[in-house]
Design a protein around this motif. Structure first.
Motif, PDB file in Angstrom:
ATOM      1  N   ARG A  75       0.833  -1.201   0.000  1.00 25.17           N
ATOM      2  CA  ARG A  75       0.000   0.000   0.000  1.00 25.17           C
ATOM      3  C   ARG A  75       0.873   1.257   0.000  1.00 25.17           C
ATOM      4  N   ILE A  76       0.493   2.226  -0.826  1.00 22.60           N
ATOM      5  CA  ILE A  76       1.172   3.514  -0.894  1.00 22.60           C
ATOM      6  C   ILE A  76       0.122   4.614  -0.764  1.00 22.60           C
ATOM      7  N   PRO A  77       0.540   5.856  -0.498  1.00 22.29           N
ATOM      8  CA  PRO A  77      -0.434   6.947  -0.371  1.00 22.29           C
ATOM      9  C   PRO A  77      -1.215   7.161  -1.664  1.00 22.29           C
ATOM     10  N   THR A  78      -2.477   7.501  -1.526  1.00 24.74           N
ATOM     11  CA  THR A  78      -3.341   7.768  -2.671  1.00 24.74           C
ATOM     12  C   THR A  78      -3.039   9.143  -3.241  1.00 24.74           C
ATOM     13  N   THR A  79      -2.884   9.214  -4.566  1.00 26.92           N
ATOM     14  CA  THR A  79      -2.598  10.497  -5.211  1.00 26.92           C
ATOM     15  C   THR A  79      -3.820  11.394  -5.244  1.00 26.92           C
ATOM     16  N   ASP A  80      -4.971  10.851  -5.613  1.00 25.07           N
ATOM     17  CA  ASP A  80      -6.198  11.641  -5.726  1.00 25.07           C
ATOM     18  C   ASP A  80      -7.378  10.715  -5.486  1.00 25.07           C
ATOM     19  N   MET A  89      -8.461   5.422 -11.660  1.00 22.26           N
ATOM     20  CA  MET A  89      -7.205   4.969 -11.051  1.00 22.26           C
ATOM     21  C   MET A  89      -7.517   3.995  -9.911  1.00 22.26           C
ATOM     22  N   PRO A  90      -8.071   2.812 -10.215  1.00 24.17           N
ATOM     23  CA  PRO A  90      -8.533   1.905  -9.165  1.00 24.17           C
ATOM     24  C   PRO A  90      -7.435   1.276  -8.325  1.00 24.17           C
ATOM     25  N   LEU A  91      -6.182   1.300  -8.813  1.00 23.33           N
ATOM     26  CA  LEU A  91      -5.085   0.700  -8.056  1.00 23.33           C
ATOM     27  C   LEU A  91      -4.003   1.713  -7.692  1.00 23.33           C
ATOM     28  N   GLN A  92      -4.368   2.980  -7.627  1.00 30.82           N
ATOM     29  CA  GLN A  92      -3.371   4.004  -7.315  1.00 30.82           C
ATOM     30  C   GLN A  92      -2.799   3.862  -5.906  1.00 30.82           C
ATOM     31  N   HIS A  93      -3.490   3.115  -5.041  1.00 30.87           N
ATOM     32  CA  HIS A  93      -3.027   2.908  -3.669  1.00 30.87           C
ATOM     33  C   HIS A  93      -2.104   1.695  -3.565  1.00 30.87           C
ATOM     34  N   MET A  94      -1.762   1.090  -4.705  1.00 32.79           N
ATOM     35  CA  MET A  94      -0.935  -0.125  -4.722  1.00 32.79           C
ATOM     36  C   MET A  94       0.420   0.175  -5.353  1.00 32.79           C
ATOM     37  N   ARG A  95       1.478  -0.309  -4.730  1.00 33.38           N
ATOM     38  CA  ARG A  95       2.825  -0.101  -5.242  1.00 33.38           C
ATOM     39  C   ARG A  95       2.907  -0.534  -6.712  1.00 33.38           C
ATOM     40  N   TRP A 132       2.666   7.925 -14.894  1.00 33.77           N
ATOM     41  CA  TRP A 132       1.701   9.016 -14.797  1.00 33.77           C
ATOM     42  C   TRP A 132       1.727   9.821 -16.085  1.00 33.77           C
ATOM     43  N   GLY A 133       0.585  10.425 -16.428  1.00 37.49           N
ATOM     44  CA  GLY A 133       0.517  11.321 -17.582  1.00 37.49           C
ATOM     45  C   GLY A 133       0.813  10.654 -18.903  1.00 37.49           C
ATOM     46  N   TYR A 134       0.489   9.372 -19.044  1.00 37.37           N
ATOM     47  CA  TYR A 134       0.905   8.626 -20.226  1.00 37.37           C
ATOM     48  C   TYR A 134      -0.179   8.483 -21.286  1.00 37.37           C
ATOM     49  N   ARG A 135      -1.447   8.612 -20.930  1.00 41.26           N
ATOM     50  CA  ARG A 135      -2.524   8.367 -21.905  1.00 41.26           C
ATOM     51  C   ARG A 135      -2.613   9.521 -22.900  1.00 41.26           C
ATOM     52  N   ASN A 136      -2.710   9.160 -24.180  1.00 40.73           N
ATOM     53  CA  ASN A 136      -2.726  10.207 -25.208  1.00 40.73           C
ATOM     54  C   ASN A 136      -4.110  10.440 -25.792  1.00 40.73           C
ATOM     55  N   LYS A 137      -5.136   9.818 -25.200  1.00 35.46           N
ATOM     56  CA  LYS A 137      -6.504  10.038 -25.659  1.00 35.46           C
ATOM     57  C   LYS A 137      -7.437  10.097 -24.459  1.00 35.46           C
ATOM     58  N   ALA A 138      -8.399  11.018 -24.521  1.00 40.94           N
ATOM     59  CA  ALA A 138      -9.385  11.135 -23.453  1.00 40.94           C
ATOM     60  C   ALA A 138     -10.724  11.543 -24.043  1.00 40.94           C
ATOM     61  N   GLN A 139     -11.790  10.970 -23.498  1.00 45.41           N
ATOM     62  CA  GLN A 139     -13.147  11.393 -23.854  1.00 45.41           C
ATOM     63  C   GLN A 139     -13.853  11.719 -22.558  1.00 45.41           C
ATOM     64  N   PHE A 167      -6.586  14.575 -14.312  1.00 54.40           N
ATOM     65  CA  PHE A 167      -6.828  13.138 -14.276  1.00 54.40           C
ATOM     66  C   PHE A 167      -5.564  12.351 -13.940  1.00 54.40           C
ATOM     67  N   HIS A 168      -4.425  13.014 -13.894  1.00 51.06           N
ATOM     68  CA  HIS A 168      -3.153  12.427 -13.470  1.00 51.06           C
ATOM     69  C   HIS A 168      -2.580  11.392 -14.442  1.00 51.06           C
ATOM     70  N   ILE A 169      -3.405  10.509 -14.995  1.00 48.39           N
ATOM     71  CA  ILE A 169      -2.891   9.483 -15.892  1.00 48.39           C
ATOM     72  C   ILE A 169      -2.905   9.941 -17.350  1.00 48.39           C
ATOM     73  N   GLN A 170      -3.587  11.040 -17.645  1.00 46.11           N
ATOM     74  CA  GLN A 170      -3.600  11.577 -19.000  1.00 46.11           C
ATOM     75  C   GLN A 170      -2.449  12.541 -19.204  1.00 46.11           C
ATOM     76  N   ASP A 171      -2.026  12.701 -20.463  1.00 45.85           N
ATOM     77  CA  ASP A 171      -1.062  13.735 -20.811  1.00 45.85           C
ATOM     78  C   ASP A 171      -1.579  15.065 -20.247  1.00 45.85           C
ATOM     79  N   PRO A 172      -0.781  15.766 -19.447  1.00 43.70           N
ATOM     80  CA  PRO A 172      -1.250  17.029 -18.849  1.00 43.70           C
ATOM     81  C   PRO A 172      -1.740  18.035 -19.883  1.00 43.70           C
ATOM     82  N   LYS A 173      -1.186  17.997 -21.092  1.00 39.82           N
ATOM     83  CA  LYS A 173      -1.637  18.903 -22.141  1.00 39.82           C
ATOM     84  C   LYS A 173      -3.077  18.599 -22.551  1.00 39.82           C
ATOM     85  N   ILE A 174      -3.472  17.342 -22.439  1.00 34.91           N
ATOM     86  CA  ILE A 174      -4.855  16.972 -22.747  1.00 34.91           C
ATOM     87  C   ILE A 174      -5.792  17.551 -21.692  1.00 34.91           C
TER      88      ILE A 174
END
Length: 228
Positions: A75-80, A89-95, A132-139, A167-174
């Motif tokens: 277990r790690i601290p939750t980002t959001d 981000m269902p597993l953000q609390h997991m290493r 983090w910030g890796y997804r290049n598409k969002a709807q 959203f943390h996992i999306q490209d911040p520019k998106i």
């Protein structure tokens, strides 16, 4: 207390102590009571918790954590916390290393149970240096609140929009582009879609960004063919 289904070892609203044995494919902790599985948000294998049963089905049910009694070393601290509520981000609390092992095991189990191929070697999941910030598409859905356009994501299992801008996992520019497009639509008086009344116009903002070029494609998903 009565069960919704006869013969179940638990009842709705029952509070009990349980140990998490596994994770579902959606990242929910699995606790079993006399073989009956309960799926719980934010539970990790190896942990025990006091849980409250919230919903029952014939083959499985759902519960929520009242108090965590032991904590997994993974277990790690939750980002959001919003990312957990909407399921992005269902597993953000997991290493992260444990997440990679979990995904590898998912493939192993699917090959055994679904494909009936128990002897296929599954290599370790290849991870990223920064997951983090890796997804290049969002709807992203658009709704209205207090007379303004709001972007975010639906609470898991509902159509209730939770406002979110990072959203943390999306490209911040998106994330930035979605906010700018939303504000432009607001400026021009575009009405948000209301699914209960089937009125309004703008439903989603979709953005795709080229990894190498940085170019963006923006698509507006509307109820009607015209914005105005």
């Amino acid at each position: 207390m009565k069960n919704n289904y006869e013969g179940l070892p638990v009842a709705k609203n029952e509070i009990l102590t349980a140990a998490f044995e596994d994770l579902t494919s959606e990242g929910l902790g699995v606790a079993k009571v006399d073989g009956y599985p309960l799926f719980v948000v934010d539970g990790l294998p190896g942990e025990t918790a006091t849980i409250k049963v919230t919903k029952l089905g014939k083959s499985y049910g759902f519960a929520r954590i009242v108090e965590r009694l032991t904590t997994s070393e993974d277990r790690i601290p939750t980002t959001d916390v919003l990312g957990t509520r909407v399921g992005t981000m269902p597993l953000q609390h997991m290493r992260y290393s444990a997440q990679l092992a979990f995904k590898q095991n998912m493939v192993v189990q699917d090959l055994k149970r679904i494909a009936k191929l128990p002897n296929i070697k599954v290599h370790e999941t290849i991870g990223m240096s920064n997951p983090w910030g890796y997804r290049n598409k969002a709807q992203i859905p658009v709704r209205g609140k207090d007379g303004k356009l709001v972007t975010g994501f639906f609470r898991k299992g509902t159509h209730e929009l939770i406002p979110m801008e990072n959203f943390h996992i999306q490209d911040p520019k998106i994330d930035e582009a979605i906010i700018k497009v939303r504000d432009i639509l607001q400026e021009y008086g575009i009405k948000p879609y209301d699914e209960r009344k089937n009125i309004g116009n703008i439903r989603h903002i979709m953005v795709r960004r080229g990894y190498y070029t940085g170019e963006m494609m923006i698509v507006l998903v509307t109820r009607t063919a015209k914005l105005f």
